[in-house]
Design an enzyme around this catalytic site. Structure first.
Site, mmCIF file in Angstrom:
data_model
loop_
_atom_site.group_PDB
_atom_site.id
_atom_site.type_symbol
_atom_site.label_atom_id
_atom_site.label_comp_id
_atom_site.label_asym_id
_atom_site.label_seq_id
_atom_site.Cartn_x
_atom_site.Cartn_y
_atom_site.Cartn_z
ATOM 1 N N GLU A 38 54.723 14.035 -6.995
ATOM 2 C CA GLU A 38 53.865 13.987 -8.192
ATOM 3 C C GLU A 38 54.677 13.469 -9.381
ATOM 4 O O GLU A 38 54.222 12.587 -10.124
ATOM 5 C CB GLU A 38 53.278 15.369 -8.493
ATOM 6 C CG GLU A 38 52.394 15.339 -9.732
ATOM 7 C CD GLU A 38 51.764 16.688 -10.052
ATOM 8 O OE1 GLU A 38 51.190 17.303 -9.154
ATOM 9 O OE2 GLU A 38 51.864 17.113 -11.221
ATOM 10 N N TYR A 89 44.804 13.540 -9.196
ATOM 11 C CA TYR A 89 43.413 13.059 -9.322
ATOM 12 C C TYR A 89 43.005 13.040 -10.787
ATOM 13 O O TYR A 89 43.057 14.060 -11.475
ATOM 14 C CB TYR A 89 42.489 13.969 -8.510
ATOM 15 C CG TYR A 89 41.039 13.565 -8.515
ATOM 16 C CD1 TYR A 89 40.627 12.370 -7.946
ATOM 17 C CD2 TYR A 89 40.070 14.409 -9.071
ATOM 18 C CE1 TYR A 89 39.278 12.006 -7.944
ATOM 19 C CE2 TYR A 89 38.721 14.060 -9.061
ATOM 20 C CZ TYR A 89 38.343 12.854 -8.508
ATOM 21 O OH TYR A 89 37.021 12.499 -8.502
#
Ligand SMILES: Nc1ccn([C@@H]2O[C@@H]3COP(=O)(O)O[C@H]3[C@H]2O)c(=O)n1
Ligand SMILES: [Zn+2]
Ligand SMILES: [Zn+2]
Length: 250
Positions: A71, A108
């Site tokens: 991430e 997302y």
């Protein structure tokens, strides 16, 4: 041809000392990261490697100690490195669970156009047991290996004769017949749980049942924080350490 494997970490999932097991494959024309746990960005910065110097990332399986840094890498590539997209080398099946079961939670963001893994990374889908020439000096081939039942897991052959294990349950037949005999590997990086039953990992006790000539080829990684207590107890196998570079000539 010159190939170097540089460890970014050599610890187990719960290690507080040795960083998550991960490595850089370095040739003159490519730099590929194997796995990306949470300690990988710090380890890269310790050796002054910028994210934009990496050409691609291979992911072995989706336990956090192997993907927990992705991430940060994805966000920094976009926001700090001017929207650079690294290549992710994964099977199509692994890409699906990597996004749906792990990364989607943080990455997302439909408002800004981030709907899927491809919005952050260039995806190259690998087939099992097919060699891929990533650059003139680098070929990789993934093989499915058993770690946790029902969980996708891939180990990797690098330039045909170097084996780098994902986390895996001991498979003596595979190590003897495929890694050592058929593929004639000269270098093996293997995960190693130092004590207790392995359950989902290979133990030191199990590796010590291999013939000595195969043990001589093995660098031990993914070990616990009490590693120093086992120095001298690994037969001809060698503990590998963070940032250590193994030069491989083929
Ligand atoms: N059946 C299992 C599953 C997981 N585990 C531990 O959880 C860790 C997850 O990351 P890892 O590096 O695969 O190591 C696993 C085991 O320590 C375990 O000990 N037994
Ligand atoms: Zn692990
Ligand atoms: Zn694992």
């Amino acid at each position: 041809m010159s190939l170097q494997i540089q460890m970014l970490g050599t610890g187990s999932a719960f290690s507080k000392l040795y960083y998550n097991t991960s490595a850089l494959i370095r040739t003159t024309d490519a730099t590929i990261l194997i796995d990306c746990g949470p300690t990988v960005p710090k380890s890269l910065s310790e050796i002054a490697i910028e994210l934009d110097q990496i050409d691609g990332i291979f992911i072995s399986h989706i336990h956090a100690d192997h993907i927990g840094g992705l991430e940060e890498v994805a966000f920094r590539l976009f926001y700090q490195y001017n929207r650079k997209r690294l290549t992710l080398y994964v099977t199509e099946a692994l890409a699906g669970v990597l996004w749906e079961n792990s990364l989607k939670g943080g990455l997302y963001n439909p408002e800004d156009g981030f709907h899927q893994l491809q919005d952050y990374f260039e995806l190259v889908f690998l087939q099992e047991r097919v060699p891929y020439q990533l650059s003139p000096e680098l070929t990789i081939e993934i093989v499915p290996t058993l770690h946790v039942a029902q969980k996708l897991n891939y180990s990797i052959f690098i330039n045909h004769r170097t084996f780098y294990s994902a986390d895996l349950q001991f498979n003596k037949d595979f190590l003897l017949n495929e890694v050592a005999h058929t593929r004639n590997c000269h270098t093996i990086f293997h995960d190693c749980q130092l004590s207790g039953p392995g359950y989902v990992h290979t133990t030191l006790e199990e590796l010590l049942t291999l013939p000595e000539d195969i043990q001589k080829l093995i660098y031990l990684m993914h070990y616990d924080d009490h590693m120093t207590e086992f120095i001298g107890q690994t037969g001809p196998m060698t503990f590998i350490h963070k940032h250590e570079i193994i030069k491989i000539s083929d």
